[in-house]
Design a protein around this motif. Structure first.
Motif, short mmCIF file in Angstrom:
data_model
loop_
_atom_site.label_atom_id
_atom_site.label_comp_id
_atom_site.label_asym_id
_atom_site.label_seq_id
_atom_site.Cartn_x
_atom_site.Cartn_y
_atom_site.Cartn_z
N ASP A 41 13.86 78.81 39.81
CA ASP A 41 14.27 78.17 38.56
C ASP A 41 15.65 77.53 38.66
O ASP A 41 16.60 78.15 39.14
N CYS A 42 15.69 76.29 38.22
CA CYS A 42 16.91 75.50 38.25
C CYS A 42 16.74 74.42 37.19
O CYS A 42 15.62 74.07 36.82
N ASN A 43 17.83 73.88 36.71
CA ASN A 43 17.78 72.82 35.72
C ASN A 43 17.10 71.59 36.33
O ASN A 43 17.57 71.05 37.33
N GLU A 44 16.01 71.15 35.70
CA GLU A 44 15.24 70.04 36.26
C GLU A 44 16.04 68.75 36.35
O GLU A 44 15.97 68.04 37.36
N GLU A 45 16.79 68.43 35.33
CA GLU A 45 17.59 67.20 35.36
C GLU A 45 18.62 67.25 36.49
O GLU A 45 18.83 66.26 37.19
N MET A 46 19.23 68.41 36.68
CA MET A 46 20.21 68.56 37.76
C MET A 46 19.52 68.40 39.12
O MET A 46 20.05 67.74 40.02
N MET A 47 18.33 68.99 39.28
CA MET A 47 17.59 68.84 40.54
C MET A 47 17.29 67.38 40.82
O MET A 47 17.51 66.90 41.94
N ILE A 48 16.78 66.68 39.81
CA ILE A 48 16.43 65.27 39.98
C ILE A 48 17.66 64.46 40.37
O ILE A 48 17.62 63.66 41.31
N ASN A 49 18.77 64.68 39.68
CA ASN A 49 20.00 63.92 39.98
C ASN A 49 20.49 64.18 41.40
O ASN A 49 20.87 63.25 42.11
N HIS A 50 20.50 65.44 41.82
CA HIS A 50 20.96 65.76 43.18
C HIS A 50 20.02 65.20 44.24
O HIS A 50 20.46 64.64 45.25
N LEU A 51 18.71 65.38 44.02
CA LEU A 51 17.74 64.90 45.00
C LEU A 51 17.72 63.38 45.08
O LEU A 51 17.52 62.81 46.16
N ASP A 52 17.93 62.72 43.96
CA ASP A 52 17.88 61.26 43.90
C ASP A 52 18.83 60.62 44.90
O ASP A 52 18.49 59.63 45.55
#
Length: 178
Positions: free
Chosen positions: A48-59
């Motif tokens: 579990d991790c903040n989805e928006e944060m994951m997307i931003n970092h992975l992007d």
């Protein structure tokens, strides 16, 4: 749990989906199709991790990755209940694994025993899960009759949730390297 996985060109995806259907017909095990799990190759997982944060970092990393090819060459099994196809571990898969896992390590600091890390990972494309021994034998025999090694283009990377499987965000990769 979240997965970061590679998705494939339409032709290869259709071939993999045909394999899934044949295995389901022969074994009567419908786990993959019932749960709407598409053919994919997972390169990293995290809890579990903040989805928006994951997307931003992975992007930042994924937008620099190009489409490229992998060679899917073999059939294998895990724990006597999963059958999969195996690609050759090449520089492209290694580079993606290192780049994606570098970001995931920043987001999930408790991954030391995670099996999807560079050099602790067997790349695979699951064709059937939750098989009993008889189903595994049938699935292997069925797949062995129809499988042919494939040159597969990786075209997308997805951030997905497991159980139930659901894509959260999908990146289209840039055209092939020139």
């Amino acid at each position: 749990m979240y997965l970061i996985s590679l998705y494939f060109d339409n032709y290869s995806t259709n071939v993999f989906n045909d394999y899934l259907k044949i295995i389901q017909e022969k074994t009567k095990n419908n786990y993959m199709i019932y749960h709407k799990i598409p053919p994919h190759l997972t390169v990293a997982t995290l809890h579990d991790c903040n989805e928006e944060m994951m997307i931003n970092h992975l992007d930042h990393v994924i937008k620099k990755i190009n489409e490229d090819f992998i060679d899917v060459v073999s059939i294998g099994s895990f724990l006597q209940n999963t059958i999969y196809l195996t690609p050759l571990y090449n520089q492209y898969l290694h580079d993606i694994s290192v780049k994606i896992n570098g970001i995931v390590n920043q987001l999930d600091r408790h991954r030391e025993h995670n099996r999807y890390r560079p050099f602790h990972w067997l790349p695979h494309i699951t064709m059937a899960r939750k098989l009993n021994e008889a189903e595994l034998n049938i699935a292997f025999a069925s797949l062995n009759q129809i499988f042919k090694p494939m040159h597969v283009k990786v075209t997308r990377i997805a951030l997905s949730k497991s159980q139930p499987y659901q894509d959260i965000y999908v990146w289209n990769l840039k055209g092939e390297k020139t």
